[in-house]
Each structure stands twice: as structure tokens, then as C-alpha cells.
Motif scaffolding. Structure first.
Motif, mmCIF file in Angstrom:
data_model
loop_
_atom_site.group_PDB
_atom_site.id
_atom_site.type_symbol
_atom_site.label_atom_id
_atom_site.label_comp_id
_atom_site.label_asym_id
_atom_site.label_seq_id
_atom_site.Cartn_x
_atom_site.Cartn_y
_atom_site.Cartn_z
ATOM 1 N N TYR A 1 0.817 -1.215 0.000
ATOM 2 C CA TYR A 1 0.000 0.000 0.000
ATOM 3 C C TYR A 1 0.852 1.266 0.000
ATOM 4 N N PHE A 2 1.893 1.298 0.836
ATOM 5 C CA PHE A 2 2.690 2.519 0.950
ATOM 6 C C PHE A 2 3.669 2.699 -0.209
ATOM 7 N N VAL A 3 4.155 1.611 -0.782
ATOM 8 C CA VAL A 3 5.160 1.723 -1.843
ATOM 9 C C VAL A 3 4.524 1.890 -3.219
ATOM 10 N N THR A 4 3.368 1.280 -3.435
ATOM 11 C CA THR A 4 2.745 1.303 -4.762
ATOM 12 C C THR A 4 1.501 2.192 -4.762
ATOM 13 N N SER A 5 0.868 2.266 -5.927
ATOM 14 C CA SER A 5 -0.323 3.102 -6.078
ATOM 15 C C SER A 5 -1.610 2.350 -5.756
ATOM 16 N N THR A 6 -1.498 1.120 -5.298
ATOM 17 C CA THR A 6 -2.691 0.337 -5.014
ATOM 18 C C THR A 6 -3.421 0.851 -3.773
ATOM 19 N N SER A 7 -4.705 0.594 -3.700
ATOM 20 C CA SER A 7 -5.474 0.922 -2.505
ATOM 21 C C SER A 7 -5.208 -0.143 -1.448
ATOM 22 N N TYR A 8 -5.518 0.170 -0.185
ATOM 23 C CA TYR A 8 -5.251 -0.798 0.875
ATOM 24 C C TYR A 8 -6.134 -2.038 0.717
ATOM 25 N N LYS A 9 -7.396 -1.848 0.356
ATOM 26 C CA LYS A 9 -8.302 -2.987 0.178
ATOM 27 C C LYS A 9 -7.771 -3.927 -0.889
ATOM 28 N N LEU A 10 -7.298 -3.364 -2.007
ATOM 29 C CA LEU A 10 -6.758 -4.198 -3.074
ATOM 30 C C LEU A 10 -5.477 -4.874 -2.608
ATOM 31 N N ALA A 11 -4.650 -4.158 -1.841
ATOM 32 C CA ALA A 11 -3.406 -4.736 -1.341
ATOM 33 C C ALA A 11 -3.690 -5.960 -0.472
ATOM 34 N N VAL A 12 -4.695 -5.863 0.395
ATOM 35 C CA VAL A 12 -5.060 -6.980 1.270
ATOM 36 C C VAL A 12 -5.447 -8.197 0.442
ATOM 37 N N ASN A 13 -6.288 -7.984 -0.565
ATOM 38 C CA ASN A 13 -6.749 -9.102 -1.392
ATOM 39 C C ASN A 13 -5.633 -9.657 -2.275
ATOM 40 N N LEU A 14 -4.739 -8.794 -2.730
ATOM 41 C CA LEU A 14 -3.601 -9.248 -3.536
ATOM 42 C C LEU A 14 -2.667 -10.130 -2.705
ATOM 43 N N VAL A 15 -2.344 -9.675 -1.491
ATOM 44 C CA VAL A 15 -1.459 -10.458 -0.623
ATOM 45 C C VAL A 15 -2.092 -11.807 -0.308
ATOM 46 N N ASP A 16 -3.397 -11.804 -0.092
ATOM 47 C CA ASP A 16 -4.126 -13.043 0.181
ATOM 48 C C ASP A 16 -3.993 -14.018 -0.983
ATOM 49 N N SER A 17 -4.036 -13.480 -2.208
ATOM 50 C CA SER A 17 -3.946 -14.314 -3.405
ATOM 51 C C SER A 17 -2.510 -14.699 -3.744
ATOM 52 N N MET A 18 -1.552 -13.856 -3.368
ATOM 53 C CA MET A 18 -0.152 -14.100 -3.726
ATOM 54 C C MET A 18 0.432 -15.322 -3.029
ATOM 55 N N LYS A 19 -0.230 -15.810 -2.008
ATOM 56 C CA LYS A 19 0.247 -17.012 -1.322
ATOM 57 C C LYS A 19 -0.117 -18.277 -2.100
ATOM 58 N N MET A 20 -0.972 -18.148 -3.109
ATOM 59 C CA MET A 20 -1.448 -19.289 -3.881
ATOM 60 C C MET A 20 -0.709 -19.389 -5.220
ATOM 61 N N GLU A 21 -0.266 -20.589 -5.566
ATOM 62 C CA GLU A 21 0.340 -20.780 -6.875
ATOM 63 C C GLU A 21 -0.742 -20.739 -7.944
ATOM 64 N N VAL A 22 -0.486 -19.978 -9.000
ATOM 65 C CA VAL A 22 -1.439 -19.888 -10.110
ATOM 66 C C VAL A 22 -0.695 -20.262 -11.398
ATOM 67 N N VAL A 23 -0.672 -21.554 -11.663
ATOM 68 C CA VAL A 23 0.008 -22.093 -12.837
ATOM 69 C C VAL A 23 -1.014 -22.869 -13.656
ATOM 70 N N ALA A 24 -1.039 -22.647 -14.961
ATOM 71 C CA ALA A 24 -2.009 -23.301 -15.846
ATOM 72 C C ALA A 24 -1.831 -24.818 -15.821
ATOM 73 N N ARG A 25 -2.941 -25.526 -15.834
ATOM 74 C CA ARG A 25 -2.893 -26.985 -15.806
ATOM 75 C C ARG A 25 -2.411 -27.561 -17.126
ATOM 76 N N ASP A 26 -2.806 -26.941 -18.216
ATOM 77 C CA ASP A 26 -2.406 -27.415 -19.549
ATOM 78 C C ASP A 26 -2.506 -26.256 -20.530
ATOM 79 N N ASN A 27 -2.167 -26.495 -21.772
ATOM 80 C CA ASN A 27 -2.237 -25.459 -22.804
ATOM 81 C C ASN A 27 -3.110 -25.893 -23.978
ATOM 82 N N LYS A 28 -4.153 -26.682 -23.673
ATOM 83 C CA LYS A 28 -4.968 -27.218 -24.760
ATOM 84 C C LYS A 28 -5.704 -26.138 -25.533
ATOM 85 N N LEU A 29 -6.042 -25.009 -24.889
ATOM 86 C CA LEU A 29 -6.721 -23.942 -25.618
ATOM 87 C C LEU A 29 -5.778 -23.301 -26.627
ATOM 88 N N GLN A 30 -4.490 -23.234 -26.302
ATOM 89 C CA GLN A 30 -3.513 -22.724 -27.273
ATOM 90 C C GLN A 30 -3.532 -23.567 -28.543
#
Length: 477
Positions: free
Chosen positions: A248-277
Motif C-alpha cells: 500500500y505505501f510503496v505502490t499506487s494500489t489501494s489498501y483494500k486491493l493490497a489486502v486481497n492481492l497479498v491473500d492471493s499471492m500465497k497461492m500458486e497460479v500455474v495453468a494446468r495445460d495449454n490445450k486452448l492454445q
């Protein structure tokens, strides 16, 4: 095809709209406020704009019925409400009710990658919305993306803020989390590629770029591209709350968004496959190439949309509530100055804020922005999306644009900073070739009035200097 585009004035919607128009589709833009659709007159002529708030009570009477497909691009993650997941679920359920009275064949939904049992509140909400949409009387195609990289995207702007401002970072352990970023151009390619493609009906697809990186690697690669020296020290003791404040203090994000981003950043988000490609024959570009393309857009002033212009990046949710400047119980600072060159002055007004600054006492504005951040406000870091264009709903540092019309020569701003009251700032050039600059403050209680009178000496110099410099032929940089 006749296509309903929800979230048309959002970050993704503004990027997708030109692609749809270029391919000859008839577009109905569904927005909560038609005045917040920042499009040029030529583009407005090519579309139909329909006002609807899917989170409110359903009224299908005037809703367009003869549509072939719809894009569902409605998000509420960074809103002021802690129950954004309930709002998102209600909006999806209401959307299904609207679709029930139409001839829609396919709905395309952009979601987030969900490949862990324990999901963040944000990703759990995205999945719940997807489940609701699958119950609709249409064929759903859900695209699940991780971090979207492009000029104006929240992820890109946060990475940019961190790397450009901090040569040394003491960062939390979630910087080791693996993610699969994807360029905004590829997101748009996938969104358009699945349109009316029966191979994609009633399915969910993960989409991502070719690189699987940690957040730390993303920051280091960005710094390398920009020619910056960056040292990152990871520590295991930084709590989610401290991490949120750090963002929140270093970037331009709002505090509410920062809270939700940090909550999500603990989760790995890697695609299962590339079949749509393979189905669409799309080869996504690398993370490094996405960064380079983003800066080409920025340097050429071709940023189409920015997450910061979203209402959820500020303190108000409905512009219509504030567009009528009040008079009763208000305190005002009104200044009038005769001008010789209205067009030049109008250009100066339209370039206010951001890198240009506020024409007088910029150091004082920066101090006010820093104080605002300390008290949980938006601060000055949001800047502005375009250097010389302003649309209703845009942000100008810690102001929100309520009304912007060059023909009527009027700009009205509302303060989103933390205040013991509500504040408006208006610029108007009248028929007498006079620039009228009016600051209006509606105080809340005794503290509000005390604040105004304590600030009077600063107002005298700041507002006086601002109107003088705006009217100069050569404006101070």
C-alpha cells in the motif's frame, strides 16, 4: 454477431471492444454509468450503450433481448465492501436472470486460475461466480488467467512501482510463490478466439504465458529490462497485514486491493495445460516481451485503459451521487481571472495532475499526498492515465473526475483523499473569457470546519498560484 459486453469501461473491456468492432460485430456496452465510458465520438457512434447494475434488483423490461453472445467481465475485488464475494455472486445470479429473457447462445467469462484446495477469498469468489454462470441457459466458456501483464494493468503497475522506487527490498516469503503471467494482448486473443467456437462451449480453460516464474523472478526480470539494480532480501516473518501495508505505501494500489492481492499471492497460479492454445493456434508471448510492449505503449501515450480509473480504486462507488455540487452548509474558495487565450488555458486544465503537477506548490501537494497515505487514503501515486485526455470517471492523483467536457469548457473533480468532509474542485471558462476556479468543501461536524480554517493560509497561496499559472502562456513544468 450481436454481442453484449459487460464491464465495458473496465481494464479488459476497454481492450476487447476495439477487437470486436474491428471484426464487424454489433456491440452493446453494458455499464453502470454511461458517462463513464471513455470513448471518442466516432467509437460511440458504432456501439449501443445500456445502463444496468447487475448487483441491483433485476428489471428485464428494457434489457436488450436479441443478443448472440455476451462477455462477463464484472469484478469487485478491490471495492470498499468486505463482502465483495457476496456482491459478485449476486451479480452473477442476476446476470443469469437477464440472460434468461434473451436469445444468447454463448457467454464468455474471464476468471482466475484455481488449482489449489485452499483458495484465497478472491479466487474462491471467482470460482463461485463460474459455478453460478454454468447454471445459465447458455453455453459458458470460462477462461482462467493468472497475472495479466500490460500497460495499465494492476499487476504491471505494482511491479513497476516496486522496482522503480526500491533498489533494495525486504520482502515476504510469498515472493517465492510460482505464477504464470500472461500478456494482455494474449488475454484478448483468447477472449476473441473462443467466440462462437463450439469446441470451447461448456468448458473451462487455463490460459497463461510460456514462463512459470516466482514473484521474485518477475521483479528481477523487470529490473533487468529497465536497466535497474535490484536487491531482494526475503524474510519469513512478515505477516499478511504488514505485507499489505508494504504494498500500500510503496505502490499506487489501494489498501483494500493490497489486502486481497497479498491473500492471493500465497497461492500458486500455474495453468494446468495449454490445450486452448492448440485449439486456437495461439502462441503467447514471454513475460519479458510483455514488459517491453507495455513500455512501448506508455512511451507512445497509447495506454487504452488503466485499473486505477476503476471506481473500486477510490472511495466512491457512484459518481452520480456527487456530480451536483452542494451549496448549503458549504465553504468555498472562488477565484476568477480574465484570460486572453481560452484554448491554451483549456489545454492547461486538461493536462493537470500526474507528471505535469498542479501548477503551483507541487511539493505541498506531495506532502498532502503522503499524509493521505498515512491515514489510509489513495495518495498521489495513481497519477493519470492519459497525459492530455480526461474522461468522466478518470483519476487525477487523489481526485476523481466527475465531469469533463471540452465543449462546455468545464472540469469538475471530487476529492478521494481522507478528509473530515467532502471536497470538489471545479474549473470553468465562461462566455466572458474568464477562468472560474472554485473549491467547495462540505465539512462534517466541528472537525471539518476546523480543518478548513486551518488550511486557509495554504489555500490562499496554492489556489491563487494555481489559477495564475494555468492562465500563463508558458506554463510552469
Amino acid at each position: 454477431m450481436k454481442i453484449l459486453l459487460t464491464g465495458a469501461n473496465g481494464y479488459i473491456g476497454m481492450r476487447l471492444l476495439p477487437q470486436l468492432l474491428e471484426n464487424g460485430h454489433e456491440i452493446i456496452c453494458a455499464v453502470r454509468d454511461k458517462n463513464r465510458l471513455p470513448l471518442n465520438p466516432e467509437t460511440i457512434k458504432k456501439i449501443t450503450v445500456f445502463e444496468v447494475d447487475f448487483a441491483e434488483e433485476v428489471n428485464t423490461e428494457s434489457f436488450p433481448k436479441d443478443i448472440d453472445a455476451a462477455y462477463y467481465l464484472i469484478h469487485s475485488m478491490s471495492g470498499a465492501d468486505n463482502n465483495f464475494d457476496e456482491i459478485e455472486a449476486r451479480a452473477a445470479e442476476n446476470f443469469n436472470k437477464y440472460m434468461a429473457v434473451t436469445s444468447v447462445k454463448q457467454v464468455i467469462y474471464l476468471s482466475g486460475i484455481v488449482n489449489e484446495e485452499q483458495l484465497s477469498k478472491h479466487l474462491a469468489s471467482r470460482k463461485k461466480v463460474e459455478d453460478i454462470l454454468f447454471k445459465g441457459n447458455y453455453h459458458l466458456t470460462a477462461l482462467r488467467a493468472g497475472i495479466v501483464v500490460g500497460s495499465g494493468s494492476s499487476s504491471f503497475e505494482i511491479i513497476r512501482d516496486l522496482c522503480e522506487k526500491l533498489p533494495v527490498m525486504v520482502a515476504p516469503k510469498w515472493l517465492k510463490t510460482k505464477i504464470q503471467p500472461i500478456a494482455i494482448r494474449d488475454v484478448i486473443a483468447f477472449l476473441y478466439g473462443v467466440l462462437n467456437n463450439e469446441k470451447c462451449f461448456d468448458q473451462s480453460f487455463d490460459i497463461g504465458g510460456p514462463d512459470v516464474l516466482t514473484y521474485k523472478e518477475m521483479l528481477l526480470k523487470y529490473s533487468k529490462i529497465r536497466g535497474l539494480k535490484l536487491w531482494i532480501i526475503s524474510v519469513p516473518i512478515m505477516s499478511p497485514r504488514l505485507s499489505s501495508y508494504w504494498l500500500y505505501f510503496v505502490t499506487s494500489t489501494s489498501y483494500k486491493l493490497a489486502v486481497n492481492l497479498v491473500d492471493s499471492m500465497k497461492m500458486e497460479v500455474v495453468a494446468r495445460d495449454n490445450k486452448l492454445q492448440e485449439i486456437l493456434n495461439i502462441q503467447p508471448i514471454s513475460y519479458e516481451e510483455a514488459i517491453k510492449l507495455a513500455f512501448i505503449k506508455i512511451e507512445q501515450n497509447l495506454v487504452i485503459s488503466s485499473w486505477k480509473d476503476s471506481l473500486v480504486a477510490g472511495r466512491i462507488s457512484n459518481l452520480k451521487e456527487y456530480i451536483q455540487v452542494p451549496t448549503f452548509g458549504c465553504l468555498k474558495d472562488r477565484k476568477v481571472l480574465k484570460i486572453d487565450n481560452p484554448e491554451k488555458v483549456l489545454n492547461n486544465i486538461w493536462t493537470i495532475g500526474g507528471n505535469r503537477g498542479w501548477y503551483y506548490g507541487n511539493s505541498l501537494w506531495k506532502i498532502r499526498g503522503f499524509i493521505d497515505k498515512i491515514f489510509g487514503g489513495v495518495g498521489l501515486r495513481r497519477g493519470r492515465t492519459h497525459p492530455d485526455q480526461i474522461y468522466t470517471g478518470d483519476v487525477l492523483d487523489f481526485w476523481r473526475v466527475l465531469y469533463a467536457d471540452r465543449e462546455s469548457k468545464r472540469l469538475l473533480l471530487f476529492a478521494e483523499m481522507k478528509l473530515p468532509g467532502e471536497a470538489w474542485l471545479e474549473f470553468c471558462i465562461n462566455d466572458k473569457n474568464e477562468l472560474v476556479q472554485t473549491a467547495t468543501f462540505r465539512p462534517k461536524g466541528l472537525w471539518g470546519r476546523l480543518y478548513w480554517y486551518l488550511m486557509l493560509p495554504f489555500h490562499y497561496f496554492i489556489f491563487g498560484g494555481m489559477i495564475r499559472n494555468i492562465t500563463k502562456k508558458e506554463v510552469l513544468s
